[in-house]
Design an enzyme around this catalytic site. Structure first.
Site, PDB file in Angstrom:
ATOM      1  N   HIS A  90     -19.647  18.632 -12.738  1.00 31.18           N
ATOM      2  CA  HIS A  90     -19.171  18.499 -11.354  1.00 31.18           C
ATOM      3  C   HIS A  90     -17.760  19.050 -11.260  1.00 31.18           C
ATOM      4  O   HIS A  90     -16.962  18.921 -12.192  1.00 31.18           O
ATOM      5  CB  HIS A  90     -19.246  17.048 -10.852  1.00 31.18           C
ATOM      6  CG  HIS A  90     -18.388  16.062 -11.579  1.00 31.18           C
ATOM      7  ND1 HIS A  90     -17.056  15.869 -11.272  1.00 31.18           N
ATOM      8  CD2 HIS A  90     -18.670  15.195 -12.580  1.00 31.18           C
ATOM      9  CE1 HIS A  90     -16.557  14.924 -12.061  1.00 31.18           C
ATOM     10  NE2 HIS A  90     -17.513  14.506 -12.867  1.00 31.18           N
ATOM     11  N   ASP A  92     -15.756  18.386  -8.460  1.00 30.67           N
ATOM     12  CA  ASP A  92     -14.866  17.496  -7.719  1.00 30.67           C
ATOM     13  C   ASP A  92     -14.153  16.577  -8.700  1.00 30.67           C
ATOM     14  O   ASP A  92     -14.616  16.356  -9.830  1.00 30.67           O
ATOM     15  CB  ASP A  92     -15.627  16.697  -6.672  1.00 30.67           C
ATOM     16  CG  ASP A  92     -16.536  15.638  -7.283  1.00 30.67           C
ATOM     17  OD1 ASP A  92     -17.399  16.012  -8.097  1.00 30.67           O
ATOM     18  OD2 ASP A  92     -16.375  14.438  -6.971  1.00 30.67           O
ATOM     19  N   ASP A 123     -12.752  15.779 -16.927  1.00 31.18           N
ATOM     20  CA  ASP A 123     -13.753  15.167 -16.031  1.00 31.18           C
ATOM     21  C   ASP A 123     -13.727  15.832 -14.667  1.00 31.18           C
ATOM     22  O   ASP A 123     -13.029  15.380 -13.777  1.00 31.18           O
ATOM     23  CB  ASP A 123     -13.433  13.668 -15.910  1.00 31.18           C
ATOM     24  CG  ASP A 123     -14.418  12.915 -15.067  1.00 31.18           C
ATOM     25  OD1 ASP A 123     -15.571  13.357 -14.978  1.00 31.18           O
ATOM     26  OD2 ASP A 123     -14.029  11.880 -14.482  1.00 31.18           O
ATOM     27  N   GLU A 156     -19.422  13.965  -7.061  1.00 29.15           N
ATOM     28  CA  GLU A 156     -19.803  12.933  -8.034  1.00 29.15           C
ATOM     29  C   GLU A 156     -18.810  11.780  -8.044  1.00 29.15           C
ATOM     30  O   GLU A 156     -19.205  10.606  -8.126  1.00 29.15           O
ATOM     31  CB  GLU A 156     -19.914  13.549  -9.433  1.00 29.15           C
ATOM     32  CG  GLU A 156     -20.557  12.650 -10.468  1.00 29.15           C
ATOM     33  CD  GLU A 156     -19.595  11.669 -11.137  1.00 29.15           C
ATOM     34  OE1 GLU A 156     -20.062  10.674 -11.709  1.00 29.15           O
ATOM     35  OE2 GLU A 156     -18.361  11.909 -11.078  1.00 29.15           O
ATOM     36  N   GLU A 157     -17.535  12.095  -7.951  1.00 33.20           N
ATOM     37  CA  GLU A 157     -16.521  11.042  -8.057  1.00 33.20           C
ATOM     38  C   GLU A 157     -16.509  10.111  -6.853  1.00 33.20           C
ATOM     39  O   GLU A 157     -16.023   8.986  -6.946  1.00 33.20           O
ATOM     40  CB  GLU A 157     -15.128  11.663  -8.240  1.00 33.20           C
ATOM     41  CG  GLU A 157     -14.946  12.484  -9.507  1.00 33.20           C
ATOM     42  CD  GLU A 157     -14.983  11.667 -10.783  1.00 33.20           C
ATOM     43  OE1 GLU A 157     -15.261  10.448 -10.725  1.00 33.20           O
ATOM     44  OE2 GLU A 157     -14.730  12.243 -11.861  1.00 33.20           O
ATOM     45  N   HIS A 423      -9.596   9.618 -14.834  1.00 36.50           N
ATOM     46  CA  HIS A 423      -9.376   8.751 -13.670  1.00 36.50           C
ATOM     47  C   HIS A 423      -7.971   8.153 -13.657  1.00 36.50           C
ATOM     48  O   HIS A 423      -7.625   7.448 -12.706  1.00 36.50           O
ATOM     49  CB  HIS A 423     -10.413   7.622 -13.579  1.00 36.50           C
ATOM     50  CG  HIS A 423     -11.800   8.083 -13.312  1.00 36.50           C
ATOM     51  ND1 HIS A 423     -12.748   7.274 -12.712  1.00 36.50           N
ATOM     52  CD2 HIS A 423     -12.437   9.257 -13.539  1.00 36.50           C
ATOM     53  CE1 HIS A 423     -13.891   7.932 -12.598  1.00 36.50           C
ATOM     54  NE2 HIS A 423     -13.722   9.143 -13.100  1.00 36.50           N
TER      55      HIS A 423
END
Length: 454
Positions: A90, A92, A123, A156-157, A423
């Site tokens: 992903h 995003d 990520d 996705e996030e 994150h």
């Protein structure tokens, strides 16, 4: 690294990979237009599409998904009769949080202490670069032995489910014999790992209303019900004194019987301050892979700077509940909603809004694809055998793909090992992990194609 030609090719491609990851990280592709312009996600999607076209992918398309974001699709045909492998990543990213806490700008890939720092570096923009490296190495060493589909998700996030719903409406699009989800990570740097389980999740926003408007705390405080105080009391009901999640009706005593996570290592990885205790009971693996975990991820309340002596008439919080394999996320959503309504103090008016939801996932680690991946990882990481672990995070798409393609084998690998700090501020990727996992993925595709021929 071994002297395998694949390894040598990928080593030679790493400077190019760094340049490409620099370009991709520069897009502020947070899939929330309230935080960053939608154009940033659109530009990142266009970059991904151009990268696939440059690698001779066919049918490259920007898919407009139901949540208003775009996923990028491409197909690279392989030899006649070869199996099809779907590669997922992903583009995003999570918002950067407190940009002042970043040592270097979050959207500027920066090399420091042997790692590359930037939001999405691990990520999961790095995961897309990993796929490119593997395919380029194969093309330089005899060709790609399988047909390849690539899907790069755009939300996705946010957990808003755009790609899941698109796939359900177009089930033929992502059909494959094996699916490689490039969005997890090794248990630690240098230890090749596939992820066997993912926790599901549900995300709720709860609002409490107690007054028609804010009141002077001196004139009315002590009798008038303060919505912020009510919210604090309600949120406290979600945890026991030791920190264990306590949602009425939710089972919290499951145990993890696989790879264990030593508490000392976890404290170091999580950067827990000296003297501060871990929460919950059982092993660390029990707590983060096998049991539900509730987190208050946001509260609307007055900031300290500029605060006035007022009682708050309304308060709002966003709550994330991670749901382990064996528990149904929809049922957990009902239980959490009922808990919030039952435990609101003082008769406060409660409204609950569901923001996102995804089921937990458990892979079949006995499948032939896992054998091919184990062989590939052992070659890419000399002296190490592939490990299987759980992951506390969620990838709702996995369950959608498993339901759509029940015969497909699903493997989860990636660059989000503990040092990556995904994150959080100062996210980074290990270029050595990017290199070795790209080698592993390329060798896996070779091994898998050979296993299907035999």
């Amino acid at each position: 690294m071994t002297a395998h030609p694949i390894s040598e090719t990928i080593a030679s491609l790493m400077p190019r990979a760094k340049g490409e990851l620099t370009e991709l990280v520069a897009f502020q592709s947070v899939a929330d237009p309230a935080q960053f312009p939608k154009s940033e996600c659109e530009a990142a999607a266009a970059w991904v599409a151009d990268a696939l076209r440059a690698e001779d992918f066919q049918d490259v398309a920007l898919l407009d998904t139901p949540d208003g974001t775009q996923s990028v699709y491409g197909f690279l045909p392989g030899p006649a009769g070869a199996p099809t492998v779907l590669l997922y990543a992903h583009y995003d990213v999570q918002p950067p949080l407190d940009e002042s806490a970043w040592i270097s700008p979050p959207f500027e890939l920066t090399e420091r202490e042997g790692r590359w720092f930037g939001r999405g570096a691990a990520d999961c923009k790095g995961g897309f670069i990993m796929h490119l490296l593997a395919l380029r190495a194969l093309k330089a060493n005899g060709g790609v032995p399988v047909s390849v589909k690539v899907i790069a998700e755009g939300s996705e996030e946010q957990g808003t489910g755009g790609l899941e719903r698109y796939a359900e409406a177009h089930p033929e699009l992502l059909a494959a014999d094996t699916i490689v989800i490039g969005d997890t990570g090794n248990f630690r740097v240098g230890l090749p790992t596939v992820t066997a389980t993912l926790r599901g999740m549900t995300m709720l926003r709860v609002t409490l209303d107690t007054l028609e408007g804010n009141l002077h705390s001196g004139q009315f405080g002590g009798a008038a019900p303060d919505a912020l105080a009510a919210m604090i009391q309600l949120l406290a009901s979600l945890r026991a004194e030791d920190g264990t999640t306590t949602v009425d009706g939710l089972t919290t005593d499951a145990e993890w019987d696989g790879l264990q996570y030593p508490e000392s290592d976890f404290r170091k990885d999580a950067k827990v301050l000296d003297g501060v205790e871990l929460i919950g009971t059982g092993t660390v693996a029990d707590r983060i892979w096998a049991r539900p975990a509730v987190t208050v991820i946001g509260i609307d309340c007055p900031p300290v700077v500029g605060a006035t002596p007022s009682l708050q008439a309304s308060a709002r919080a966003q709550i994330s509940l991670r749901v382990p394999p064996g528990q149904d996320a929809a049922e957990a959503t009902k239980l959490l909603t009922a808990h919030l309504k039952a435990h609101a103090p003082w008769g406060a008016r409660v409204s609950v809004e569901q923001v996102g939801q995804g089921q937990a996932f458990r892979a079949d680690t006995s499948s032939p694809a896992y054998t091919s991946m184990a062989q590939a990882m052992e070659a890419a990481y000399p002296g190490e055998k592939m490990q299987t672990s759980g992951m506390g995070g969620s990838i709702p798409l996995c369950n959608t793909l498993a339901a759509l393609y029940p015969e497909a084998e699903i493997l989860l690998i990636g660059l989000s090992e503990p040092e990556a700090q995904i994150h959080a501020v100062n996210e980074s990727v290990s270029p050595e992990e990017l290199e070795r996992l790209s080698v592993a993925e390329a060798l896996f595709l070779q091994n898998y194609a050979e296993s299907k021929r035999s």
